[in-house]
Write a protein that holds these residues in place. Structure first.
Motif, PDB file in Angstrom:
ATOM      1  N   LEU A 141      43.741  44.626  39.493  1.00  0.00           N
ATOM      2  CA  LEU A 141      43.806  43.740  40.654  1.00  0.00           C
ATOM      3  C   LEU A 141      44.766  44.280  41.706  1.00  0.00           C
ATOM      4  O   LEU A 141      44.492  44.205  42.910  1.00  0.00           O
ATOM      5  CB  LEU A 141      44.227  42.333  40.231  1.00  0.00           C
ATOM      6  N   THR A 142      45.890  44.831  41.255  1.00  0.00           N
ATOM      7  CA  THR A 142      46.841  45.422  42.200  1.00  0.00           C
ATOM      8  C   THR A 142      46.215  46.603  42.917  1.00  0.00           C
ATOM      9  O   THR A 142      46.322  46.741  44.148  1.00  0.00           O
ATOM     10  CB  THR A 142      48.112  45.872  41.459  1.00  0.00           C
ATOM     11  N   TRP A 143      45.542  47.460  42.163  1.00  0.00           N
ATOM     12  CA  TRP A 143      44.879  48.632  42.760  1.00  0.00           C
ATOM     13  C   TRP A 143      43.800  48.204  43.756  1.00  0.00           C
ATOM     14  O   TRP A 143      43.752  48.697  44.891  1.00  0.00           O
ATOM     15  CB  TRP A 143      44.261  49.486  41.658  1.00  0.00           C
ATOM     16  N   ILE A 150      43.404  38.021  46.171  1.00  0.00           N
ATOM     17  CA  ILE A 150      44.139  36.770  46.237  1.00  0.00           C
ATOM     18  C   ILE A 150      45.065  36.714  45.026  1.00  0.00           C
ATOM     19  O   ILE A 150      45.076  37.635  44.201  1.00  0.00           O
ATOM     20  CB  ILE A 150      43.190  35.559  46.247  1.00  0.00           C
ATOM     21  N   ARG A 151      45.826  35.662  44.896  1.00  0.00           N
ATOM     22  CA  ARG A 151      46.767  35.559  43.787  1.00  0.00           C
ATOM     23  C   ARG A 151      46.015  35.565  42.448  1.00  0.00           C
ATOM     24  O   ARG A 151      45.247  34.656  42.153  1.00  0.00           O
ATOM     25  CB  ARG A 151      47.610  34.291  43.910  1.00  0.00           C
ATOM     26  N   ASN A 152      46.216  36.614  41.667  1.00  0.00           N
ATOM     27  CA  ASN A 152      45.597  36.755  40.347  1.00  0.00           C
ATOM     28  C   ASN A 152      44.067  36.699  40.390  1.00  0.00           C
ATOM     29  O   ASN A 152      43.425  36.173  39.473  1.00  0.00           O
ATOM     30  CB  ASN A 152      46.116  35.689  39.382  1.00  0.00           C
ATOM     31  N   GLY A 153      43.478  37.223  41.473  1.00  0.00           N
ATOM     32  CA  GLY A 153      42.029  37.216  41.550  1.00  0.00           C
ATOM     33  C   GLY A 153      41.504  37.964  42.759  1.00  0.00           C
ATOM     34  O   GLY A 153      42.248  38.641  43.474  1.00  0.00           O
ATOM     35  N   LEU A 154      40.187  37.845  42.980  1.00  0.00           N
ATOM     36  CA  LEU A 154      39.524  38.540  44.072  1.00  0.00           C
ATOM     37  C   LEU A 154      38.435  37.655  44.670  1.00  0.00           C
ATOM     38  O   LEU A 154      37.779  36.883  43.958  1.00  0.00           O
ATOM     39  CB  LEU A 154      38.878  39.847  43.582  1.00  0.00           C
ATOM     40  N   ARG A 185      39.055  34.906  38.908  1.00  0.00           N
ATOM     41  CA  ARG A 185      40.495  34.876  38.663  1.00  0.00           C
ATOM     42  C   ARG A 185      40.812  35.263  37.223  1.00  0.00           C
ATOM     43  O   ARG A 185      39.996  35.045  36.315  1.00  0.00           O
ATOM     44  CB  ARG A 185      41.061  33.472  38.934  1.00  0.00           C
ATOM     45  N   LEU A 186      42.009  35.774  37.033  1.00  0.00           N
ATOM     46  CA  LEU A 186      42.460  36.098  35.689  1.00  0.00           C
ATOM     47  C   LEU A 186      42.525  34.855  34.815  1.00  0.00           C
ATOM     48  O   LEU A 186      42.268  34.907  33.611  1.00  0.00           O
ATOM     49  CB  LEU A 186      43.837  36.762  35.740  1.00  0.00           C
ATOM     50  N   ALA A 187      42.865  33.715  35.430  1.00  0.00           N
ATOM     51  CA  ALA A 187      43.009  32.481  34.668  1.00  0.00           C
ATOM     52  C   ALA A 187      41.704  32.046  34.006  1.00  0.00           C
ATOM     53  O   ALA A 187      41.719  31.269  33.038  1.00  0.00           O
ATOM     54  CB  ALA A 187      43.524  31.365  35.571  1.00  0.00           C
ATOM     55  N   SER A 188      40.566  32.515  34.541  1.00  0.00           N
ATOM     56  CA  SER A 188      39.270  32.123  33.988  1.00  0.00           C
ATOM     57  C   SER A 188      38.787  33.063  32.894  1.00  0.00           C
ATOM     58  O   SER A 188      37.701  32.864  32.347  1.00  0.00           O
ATOM     59  CB  SER A 188      38.224  32.075  35.107  1.00  0.00           C
ATOM     60  N   MET A 189      39.581  34.075  32.565  1.00  0.00           N
ATOM     61  CA  MET A 189      39.170  35.034  31.551  1.00  0.00           C
ATOM     62  C   MET A 189      39.130  34.379  30.169  1.00  0.00           C
ATOM     63  O   MET A 189      40.061  33.673  29.775  1.00  0.00           O
ATOM     64  CB  MET A 189      40.126  36.222  31.531  1.00  0.00           C
TER      65      MET A 189
END
Length: 285
Positions: A124-126, A163-167, A181-185
């Motif tokens: 996500l950072t990349w 976006i915060r912890n997502g795209l 989002r990462l939270a939905s993983m």
């Protein structure tokens, strides 16, 4: 009509100015049949072609999804398969990356299976950094469908903003952007519970500006009207009964240039999709 301007409204630090495109569903080889039930139709999706078409428009070129899918030499008119963003062959570039290079783009891949690039947070950072200055590059990536267990990917989408912890991304099925989002993983080896999930075995490619194009010569295009009425969807010319469509494109110079260079200039262009290439039939200054 193609009208130029020096406005930078399509490119901001919040959202790159890429416009969504809807994908073809099938390659209809049988001239007597143009639906998904055709025995000879190849209906495994044009998601990779749609991502590349979006990116090419973003950099000033219109290329048909059908032609993009045939760029790789073994993808001819009768066996045009989907463009894969991954490969199982060591030291071999995937179809998607090869196609992007042949189309003149500057692809930069991210493969999670490379031991140097583990973890979705690092991805996500990349990806977010690729979409920021100086590159402003869209990122094509694989995602997993709802209900699918952990795999490499089910579908290729185009990420347009971090976006915060997502795209945010375009999925090529609808005109509005979606979010993942990462939270939905899900937990490992569990089905995806959201509409889309990121893949822990992430394959992605940043599609940077062609190396031969400078900021001063860069032009962005978007389809603003078509004679078929479907400006987000290119007519599928592999269907023999599909009539040609005239596309109206708007052009923008995203970086500031002296006003005298564009003052009083307008360009008009009409494109007819008749075969596997877009033919320019009128271009006046």
């Amino acid at each position: 009509m193609l009208q130029t301007s020096s406005s930078s409204s399509w490119v901001t630090d919040k959202l790159i100015g890429i416009k969504c495109r809807l994908q073809w569903d099938c390659n209809f080889r049988d001239t007597n049949c143009c639906n998904e039930n055709c025995n000879s139709a190849i209906c495994d999706g044009y998601c990779g072609s749609a991502s590349l078409q979006e990116s090419l428009l973003y950099y000033g070129a219109y290329v048909s999804q059908g032609l993009i899918r045939r760029i790789v030499s073994f993808n001819d008119i009768n066996s045009a398969q989907d463009i894969l963003i991954n490969t199982d062959q060591p030291n071999t570039k995937p179809d998607f990356e090869i196609t992007a290079e042949l189309l003149g783009l500057d692809p930069h891949p991210w493969y999670a299976l490379d031991k140097k690039k583990p973890g979705l947070r690092k991805f996500l950072t990349w990806a977010t950094n690729e979409m920021k200055p100086p590159n402003y590059a869209p990122v094509a990536m694989g995602v997993v469908f709802q209900g699918s267990k952990e795999g490499i990917y089910d579908h290729i989408v185009t990420a347009i903003k971090g976006i915060r912890n997502g795209l945010w991304f375009y999925d090529h099925y609808r005109k509005k952007r979606r979010v993942v989002r990462l939270a939905s993983m899900p937990a490992y080896n569990s089905p995806c519970c959201s509409v889309y999930c990121l893949s822990r075995k992430m394959y992605a490619v940043s599609l940077r500006k062609p190396p031969t194009v400078s900021n001063e010569t860069l032009v962005r295009l978007k389809v603003i009207a078509t004679s078929s009425g479907w400006k987000f969807l290119e007519p599928n010319w592999t269907c023999a009964s599909q009539s040609p469509s005239i596309l109206t494109l708007a052009a923008q110079v995203p970086y500031h240039i002296p006003s005298s260079a564009t003052s009083g200039k307008k360009q008009y262009i009409a494109i007819v999709l008749e075969t596997d290439q877009a033919s320019v039939i009128r271009n006046t200054n």
